[in-house]
Design a protein around this motif. Structure first.
Motif, PDB file in Angstrom:
ATOM      1  N   HIS A   1       0.837  -1.209   0.000  1.00  0.00           N
ATOM      2  CA  HIS A   1       0.000   0.000   0.000  1.00  0.00           C
ATOM      3  C   HIS A   1       0.871   1.258   0.000  1.00  0.00           C
ATOM      4  O   HIS A   1       0.569   2.233  -0.692  1.00  0.00           O
ATOM      5  CB  HIS A   1      -0.931   0.025   1.211  1.00  0.00           C
ATOM      6  N   LEU A   2       1.930   1.214   0.786  1.00  0.00           N
ATOM      7  CA  LEU A   2       2.852   2.343   0.831  1.00  0.00           C
ATOM      8  C   LEU A   2       3.507   2.564  -0.526  1.00  0.00           C
ATOM      9  O   LEU A   2       3.637   3.700  -0.984  1.00  0.00           O
ATOM     10  CB  LEU A   2       3.912   2.122   1.909  1.00  0.00           C
ATOM     11  N   THR A   3       3.886   1.498  -1.188  1.00  0.00           N
ATOM     12  CA  THR A   3       4.512   1.599  -2.507  1.00  0.00           C
ATOM     13  C   THR A   3       3.574   2.258  -3.507  1.00  0.00           C
ATOM     14  O   THR A   3       3.982   3.139  -4.281  1.00  0.00           O
ATOM     15  CB  THR A   3       4.942   0.205  -3.002  1.00  0.00           C
ATOM     16  N   VAL A   4       2.309   1.867  -3.488  1.00  0.00           N
ATOM     17  CA  VAL A   4       1.315   2.479  -4.382  1.00  0.00           C
ATOM     18  C   VAL A   4       1.175   3.964  -4.057  1.00  0.00           C
ATOM     19  O   VAL A   4       1.131   4.812  -4.953  1.00  0.00           O
ATOM     20  CB  VAL A   4      -0.046   1.751  -4.264  1.00  0.00           C
ATOM     21  N   TYR A   5       1.110   4.294  -2.776  1.00  0.00           N
ATOM     22  CA  TYR A   5       1.003   5.698  -2.361  1.00  0.00           C
ATOM     23  C   TYR A   5       2.202   6.502  -2.862  1.00  0.00           C
ATOM     24  O   TYR A   5       2.054   7.609  -3.374  1.00  0.00           O
ATOM     25  CB  TYR A   5       0.899   5.794  -0.835  1.00  0.00           C
ATOM     26  N   LEU A   6       3.396   5.941  -2.716  1.00  0.00           N
ATOM     27  CA  LEU A   6       4.609   6.649  -3.117  1.00  0.00           C
ATOM     28  C   LEU A   6       4.684   6.853  -4.622  1.00  0.00           C
ATOM     29  O   LEU A   6       5.241   7.845  -5.086  1.00  0.00           O
ATOM     30  CB  LEU A   6       5.845   5.908  -2.608  1.00  0.00           C
ATOM     31  N   GLN A   7       4.113   5.945  -5.387  1.00  0.00           N
ATOM     32  CA  GLN A   7       4.085   6.128  -6.832  1.00  0.00           C
ATOM     33  C   GLN A   7       3.228   7.333  -7.202  1.00  0.00           C
ATOM     34  O   GLN A   7       3.531   8.049  -8.155  1.00  0.00           O
ATOM     35  CB  GLN A   7       3.563   4.869  -7.519  1.00  0.00           C
ATOM     36  N   ALA A   8       2.177   7.571  -6.428  1.00  0.00           N
ATOM     37  CA  ALA A   8       1.300   8.715  -6.677  1.00  0.00           C
ATOM     38  C   ALA A   8       1.853  10.007  -6.068  1.00  0.00           C
ATOM     39  O   ALA A   8       1.397  11.094  -6.419  1.00  0.00           O
ATOM     40  CB  ALA A   8      -0.090   8.436  -6.113  1.00  0.00           C
ATOM     41  N   HIS A   9       2.796   9.890  -5.153  1.00  0.00           N
ATOM     42  CA  HIS A   9       3.385  11.045  -4.469  1.00  0.00           C
ATOM     43  C   HIS A   9       4.912  10.940  -4.525  1.00  0.00           C
ATOM     44  O   HIS A   9       5.557  10.651  -3.506  1.00  0.00           O
ATOM     45  CB  HIS A   9       2.905  11.109  -3.016  1.00  0.00           C
ATOM     46  N   PRO A  10       5.500  11.185  -5.689  1.00  0.00           N
ATOM     47  CA  PRO A  10       6.945  10.972  -5.848  1.00  0.00           C
ATOM     48  C   PRO A  10       7.822  11.922  -5.024  1.00  0.00           C
ATOM     49  O   PRO A  10       9.012  11.659  -4.867  1.00  0.00           O
ATOM     50  CB  PRO A  10       7.174  11.185  -7.349  1.00  0.00           C
ATOM     51  N   ASN A  11       7.244  12.981  -4.478  1.00  0.00           N
ATOM     52  CA  ASN A  11       8.036  13.902  -3.660  1.00  0.00           C
ATOM     53  C   ASN A  11       8.220  13.387  -2.232  1.00  0.00           C
ATOM     54  O   ASN A  11       8.921  13.997  -1.444  1.00  0.00           O
ATOM     55  CB  ASN A  11       7.381  15.279  -3.630  1.00  0.00           C
ATOM     56  N   GLU A  12       7.599  12.263  -1.899  1.00  0.00           N
ATOM     57  CA  GLU A  12       7.736  11.679  -0.567  1.00  0.00           C
ATOM     58  C   GLU A  12       8.537  10.386  -0.646  1.00  0.00           C
ATOM     59  O   GLU A  12       8.767   9.844  -1.715  1.00  0.00           O
ATOM     60  CB  GLU A  12       6.356  11.413   0.038  1.00  0.00           C
ATOM     61  N   ASN A  13       8.941   9.900   0.535  1.00  0.00           N
ATOM     62  CA  ASN A  13       9.653   8.624   0.617  1.00  0.00           C
ATOM     63  C   ASN A  13       9.088   7.856   1.807  1.00  0.00           C
ATOM     64  O   ASN A  13       8.327   8.408   2.609  1.00  0.00           O
ATOM     65  CB  ASN A  13      11.174   8.853   0.725  1.00  0.00           C
ATOM     66  N   PRO A  14       9.419   6.578   1.946  1.00  0.00           N
ATOM     67  CA  PRO A  14       8.844   5.787   3.045  1.00  0.00           C
ATOM     68  C   PRO A  14       9.055   6.426   4.416  1.00  0.00           C
ATOM     69  O   PRO A  14       8.149   6.464   5.246  1.00  0.00           O
ATOM     70  CB  PRO A  14       9.569   4.447   2.945  1.00  0.00           C
ATOM     71  N   SER A  15      10.228   6.967   4.645  1.00  0.00           N
ATOM     72  CA  SER A  15      10.522   7.573   5.937  1.00  0.00           C
ATOM     73  C   SER A  15       9.626   8.783   6.202  1.00  0.00           C
ATOM     74  O   SER A  15       9.091   8.927   7.307  1.00  0.00           O
ATOM     75  CB  SER A  15      11.995   7.984   5.985  1.00  0.00           C
ATOM     76  N   SER A  16       9.448   9.644   5.210  1.00  0.00           N
ATOM     77  CA  SER A  16       8.633  10.839   5.429  1.00  0.00           C
ATOM     78  C   SER A  16       7.174  10.484   5.679  1.00  0.00           C
ATOM     79  O   SER A  16       6.509  11.110   6.508  1.00  0.00           O
ATOM     80  CB  SER A  16       8.751  11.799   4.241  1.00  0.00           C
ATOM     81  N   VAL A  17       6.671   9.463   4.989  1.00  0.00           N
ATOM     82  CA  VAL A  17       5.278   9.055   5.178  1.00  0.00           C
ATOM     83  C   VAL A  17       5.086   8.481   6.576  1.00  0.00           C
ATOM     84  O   VAL A  17       4.126   8.821   7.280  1.00  0.00           O
ATOM     85  CB  VAL A  17       4.855   8.024   4.102  1.00  0.00           C
ATOM     86  N   ILE A  18       5.994   7.637   7.009  1.00  0.00           N
ATOM     87  CA  ILE A  18       5.874   7.008   8.323  1.00  0.00           C
ATOM     88  C   ILE A  18       6.040   8.045   9.431  1.00  0.00           C
ATOM     89  O   ILE A  18       5.291   8.046  10.411  1.00  0.00           O
ATOM     90  CB  ILE A  18       6.873   5.848   8.461  1.00  0.00           C
ATOM     91  N   GLN A  19       6.981   8.969   9.272  1.00  0.00           N
ATOM     92  CA  GLN A  19       7.144  10.023  10.273  1.00  0.00           C
ATOM     93  C   GLN A  19       5.888  10.882  10.375  1.00  0.00           C
ATOM     94  O   GLN A  19       5.429  11.211  11.476  1.00  0.00           O
ATOM     95  CB  GLN A  19       8.348  10.889   9.930  1.00  0.00           C
ATOM     96  N   SER A  20       5.313  11.250   9.243  1.00  0.00           N
ATOM     97  CA  SER A  20       4.090  12.054   9.232  1.00  0.00           C
ATOM     98  C   SER A  20       2.934  11.312   9.892  1.00  0.00           C
ATOM     99  O   SER A  20       2.175  11.891  10.683  1.00  0.00           O
ATOM    100  CB  SER A  20       3.739  12.429   7.789  1.00  0.00           C
ATOM    101  N   ALA A  21       2.793  10.027   9.574  1.00  0.00           N
ATOM    102  CA  ALA A  21       1.719   9.222  10.165  1.00  0.00           C
ATOM    103  C   ALA A  21       1.893   9.109  11.676  1.00  0.00           C
ATOM    104  O   ALA A  21       0.919   9.205  12.430  1.00  0.00           O
ATOM    105  CB  ALA A  21       1.688   7.836   9.519  1.00  0.00           C
ATOM    106  N   LEU A  22       3.118   8.926  12.136  1.00  0.00           N
ATOM    107  CA  LEU A  22       3.366   8.831  13.574  1.00  0.00           C
ATOM    108  C   LEU A  22       3.098  10.155  14.272  1.00  0.00           C
ATOM    109  O   LEU A  22       2.515  10.189  15.356  1.00  0.00           O
ATOM    110  CB  LEU A  22       4.797   8.382  13.841  1.00  0.00           C
ATOM    111  N   MET A  23       3.513  11.262  13.667  1.00  0.00           N
ATOM    112  CA  MET A  23       3.259  12.560  14.275  1.00  0.00           C
ATOM    113  C   MET A  23       1.760  12.803  14.398  1.00  0.00           C
ATOM    114  O   MET A  23       1.285  13.305  15.423  1.00  0.00           O
ATOM    115  CB  MET A  23       3.931  13.667  13.458  1.00  0.00           C
TER     116      MET A  23
END
Length: 64
Positions: free
Chosen positions: A14-36
């Motif tokens: 799911h994260l991989t699909v999300y990142l394909q749609a949001h190329p300006n993000e990376n796994p670390s930034s998504v996880i950090q944002s979700a945790l915050m």
């Protein structure tokens, strides 16, 4: 400080699909944002103000 996390394959997909749609993000930034977002303090005071709920209204306020 770096930490290791276990992420199930299905969630990683799911994260991989999300990142394909949001190329300006990376796994670390998504996880950090979700945790915050998940760990931020929840304070409903602003929501109550927005909804118009007043704690200290005068007694005659219901008539005006």
């Amino acid at each position: 400080m770096k930490k290791n996390l276990y992420i199930p394959d299905e969630l990683w997909d799911h994260l991989t699909v999300y990142l394909q749609a949001h190329p300006n993000e990376n796994p670390s930034s998504v996880i950090q944002s979700a945790l915050m977002d998940k760990l931020r303090p929840r304070n409903g005071a602003n929501l109550l103000e927005l909804a118009g709920i007043v704690d200290n209204a005068p007694a005659e306020a219901s008539m005006n």
